[in-house]
Write an enzyme that holds these catalytic residues in place. Structure first.
Site, PDB file in Angstrom:
ATOM      1  N   CYS A 257       5.440   5.723   9.375  1.00 22.23           N
ATOM      2  CA  CYS A 257       4.840   5.569   8.065  1.00 22.23           C
ATOM      3  C   CYS A 257       5.896   5.769   6.990  1.00 22.23           C
ATOM      4  O   CYS A 257       6.614   6.746   7.009  1.00 22.23           O
ATOM      5  CB  CYS A 257       3.712   6.594   7.889  1.00 22.23           C
ATOM      6  SG  CYS A 257       2.847   6.394   6.363  1.00 22.23           S
TER       7      CYS A 257
ATOM      8  N   ASN B 121       0.819  -1.201   0.000  1.00 16.20           N
ATOM      9  CA  ASN B 121       0.000   0.000   0.000  1.00 16.20           C
ATOM     10  C   ASN B 121       0.853   1.251   0.000  1.00 16.20           C
ATOM     11  O   ASN B 121       1.863   1.339   0.695  1.00 16.20           O
ATOM     12  CB  ASN B 121      -0.983   0.009   1.190  1.00 16.20           C
ATOM     13  CG  ASN B 121      -0.438   0.747   2.401  1.00 16.20           C
ATOM     14  OD1 ASN B 121      -0.412   1.982   2.471  1.00 16.20           O
ATOM     15  ND2 ASN B 121       0.048  -0.014   3.370  1.00 16.20           N
TER      16      ASN B 121
ATOM     17  N   ILE C  72      -0.835   4.557   0.280  1.00 12.79           N
ATOM     18  CA  ILE C  72      -1.999   5.434   0.363  1.00 12.79           C
ATOM     19  C   ILE C  72      -1.557   6.881   0.505  1.00 12.79           C
ATOM     20  O   ILE C  72      -2.130   7.782  -0.085  1.00 12.79           O
ATOM     21  CB  ILE C  72      -2.901   5.042   1.570  1.00 12.79           C
ATOM     22  CG1 ILE C  72      -3.244   3.561   1.542  1.00 12.79           C
ATOM     23  CG2 ILE C  72      -4.134   5.918   1.632  1.00 12.79           C
ATOM     24  CD1 ILE C  72      -4.099   3.131   0.387  1.00 12.79           C
TER      25      ILE C  72
END
Lengths: 302, 258
Positions: free
Chosen positions: A129, A68, A70
């Site tokens: 992140c 991912n 995002i």
């Protein structure tokens, strides 16, 4: 059968949480599963200003998991307070707000505002992140930044703090030990592993950013090892996260040393996974005549 | 929205790699709107995500999907038999507006895109509708049950010329457009992105109103993972195809980015 677990200042009614970014703000899945039964939900990461996220393609299916990128798309703090709190009040389980900033001051600002909201039971600091700013670095990659961020947040709120760490660093144990020294109430181990995929027809990376976060059952043995590694040398409570699909997976983490677990990617496949795992843990305790889940934490013998 | 186990009452191979599955679900039959989809768990080693399928038809409490076997997920599906169960989540997404009366209705379908339009045809029941339906070859032009009525005029195309017009359905549509498009026209479109972009740019240029169903790769299918981003045209940021769509008013989408 006592499923209650204690992560220093944070007590959860059971050890099963939903991971940040995989369960929205709690109400989206309320039609499909009994959200109130969960030990807690960790919200999608909130940043000070809204983020529109990365351009597609953002997700790639892989063997046993997914990539991912995002890009921390979220409505920002102001809209979170305006729009999402109404829905969150209906949820009768612990709401843990995940926050991220590009510097410690932003973490502090977020903490101060969320501290005022009674229904928020704890903060999860997203220090890890991998998708911010198009860079291949994680925010929390030095002991200095981990120390400064946690300490400043601790000064600005009495809320329990969970620090979510990345495995994509070379000084992982230093960061965990620093987080513990800075009095985090728990550490979430671990955020996604950095990976990539190539489109063999266009000969381009499938993700415009090239690299992305890898999650799902394929990473369970990797993340589990981080939990065990930390438990050997530290008593900081651990939220184990990485590839948990079912009760057996959750038990592996708890036995290896996690005081709580977070289900992430599995929610996309089976929204009921969290509640099924809670039932499964109860059955396991009953079958093995163990009266309290806390007796299982770190019970691995090696 | 439900997560339920349903029992397959019929799996039929129409031709080539094209299949229909029918199952009974009163909940879905009662609540589903044309353009919505269901998210099916297809457990196979290389199929991790659920697979989304537009609802292709509903008859009483029987729900139909129409699909092509192209990868590990659909390969699993095609191996299921009558009596097997499927775990599905749905109905999901925003469907087509189905209350458009008195307009000149035109459908453009590419390949399995015919599925959602087939269901829409049943609900819209235009007095005079036109369907442009294209596929790779004759064997794949197999699903248009609800268009066999007098109120539908169908124009077919195949890439290889084995049936109808030889070429893309978009070219067939452009050829006929002068004679069929007017200010009263509303176009409904579903198919590969390449097709949709070509027709969309044409419709925008000619000021024709249209709705389009955007296929995407879905992880959660209900707006939580934020993986299915579609660039907005009128403002910054992205729609989520599963929650804000999959059906969009055509000019809301930034077609340059599709």
């Amino acid at each position: 059968m006592d499923l209650k677990v204690k992560l220093r200042r944070l007590t959860l009614k059971n050890p099963v949480l939903t991971a940040s970014g995989t369960f929205g703000y709690g109400n989206e899945y309320s039609k499909l599963t009994n959200v109130n039964k969960l030990g807690g939900i960790i919200t999608k990461t909130i940043t000070l200003k809204p983020k529109i996220g990365n351009k597609p393609c953002r997700i790639v299916e892989t063997y046993g998991g997914m990539l991912n990128s995002i890009g921390l798309e979220n409505i920002g703090l102001e809209e979170f307070i305006k729009q999402k709190l109404n829905q969150l009040w209906k949820i009768k389980t612990s709401v843990i707000a995940s926050i991220a900033g590009s510097n410690p001051a932003e973490f502090v600002q977020l903490s101060k505002e969320l501290d005022k909201i009674k229904l928020i039971k704890a903060l999860e600091l997203n220090l890890s992140c991998p998708n911010i700013h198009n860079e291949n670095i994680v925010y929390g990659n030095s002991t200095e930044i981990v120390k400064e961020t946690i300490r400043l947040v601790r000064e600005s709120t009495d809320l329990p703090i969970i620090t979510k760490l990345s495995p994509n660093v070379s000084n992982f144990m230093d960061l965990v030990l620093e987080a513990d020294k800075s009095q985090t109430d728990a550490v979430s181990l671990v955020n996604t592993f950095i990976g990539m995929a190539v489109d063999i027809n266009t000969r381009k990376p499938k993700i415009p950013n090239v690299t992305a976060g890898y999650s799902g059952p394929a990473i369970k043995p990797l993340a589990l090892r981080y939990v065990w590694m930390v438990k050997k040398v530290s008593d900081v409570p651990i939220v184990g996260v990485g590839g948990i699909m079912n009760t057996a997976d959750a038990l592996e983490y708890i036995i290896a040393g996690a005081s709580a677990v977070a289900c992430g990617t599995v929610n996309f496949i089976n929204p009921k996974a969290g509640t099924e795992i809670i039932n499964g843990l109860e059955n396991y305790l009953e079958r093995n005549k163990i009266d309290s889940i806390s007796k299982l934490i770190g019970s691995i013998s090696c | 929205m439900f997560q339920i186990d349903v029992t397959i009452i019929n799996q039929k191979r129409l031709s080539s790699d094209c299949y229909i599955i029918e199952f009974i679900s009163e909940n879905i039959a009662k609540s589903a709107k044309p353009g919505q989809f269901i998210h099916i768990h297809c457990p196979a080693p290389e199929s991790f995500f659920r697979r989304p399928f537009s609802i292709a038809d509903i008859n009483k409490n029987i729900v139909s999907i129409y699909y092509k076997r192209i990868g590990p997920g659909t390969k699993y599906l095609s191996s299921r038999k009558k009596g097997d169960t499927l775990n599905i989540i749905g109905p999901l997404g925003k469907g087509y507006p189905d209350n458009i009366k008195g307009k000149n209705i035109v459908f453009v379908a590419g390949g399995t895109g015919i599925a959602s339009l087939n269901f829409l045809a049943k609900k819209l029941q235009p007095s005079k509708g036109k369907l442009f339906y294209g596929a790779k070859c004759k064997a794949e032009l197999v699903f248009a049950n609800n268009f066999n009525k007098k109120n539908w005029q169908t124009f077919k195309s195949t890439d290889d010329g084995s049936a109808g017009f030889k070429g893309f359905v978009s070219d067939l549509f452009f050829n006929k457009s002068k004679n069929i498009l007017d200010s009263n026209t509303v176009v409904f479109m579903c198919g590969p992105h390449k097709l949709e972009r070509a027709v969309a740019l044409f419709l925008i240029k000619n000021g024709i109103s249209f709705y389009v169903s955007m296929e995407s790769v879905f992880a959660c299918g209900l707006g939580v993972c934020q993986g299915c981003a579609i660039k907005k045209n009128r403002s910054e940021g992205y729609f989520l195809a599963c929650k804000d769509g999959p059906v969009f008013p055509g000019n809301e989408i930034d077609w340059k980015e599709v």
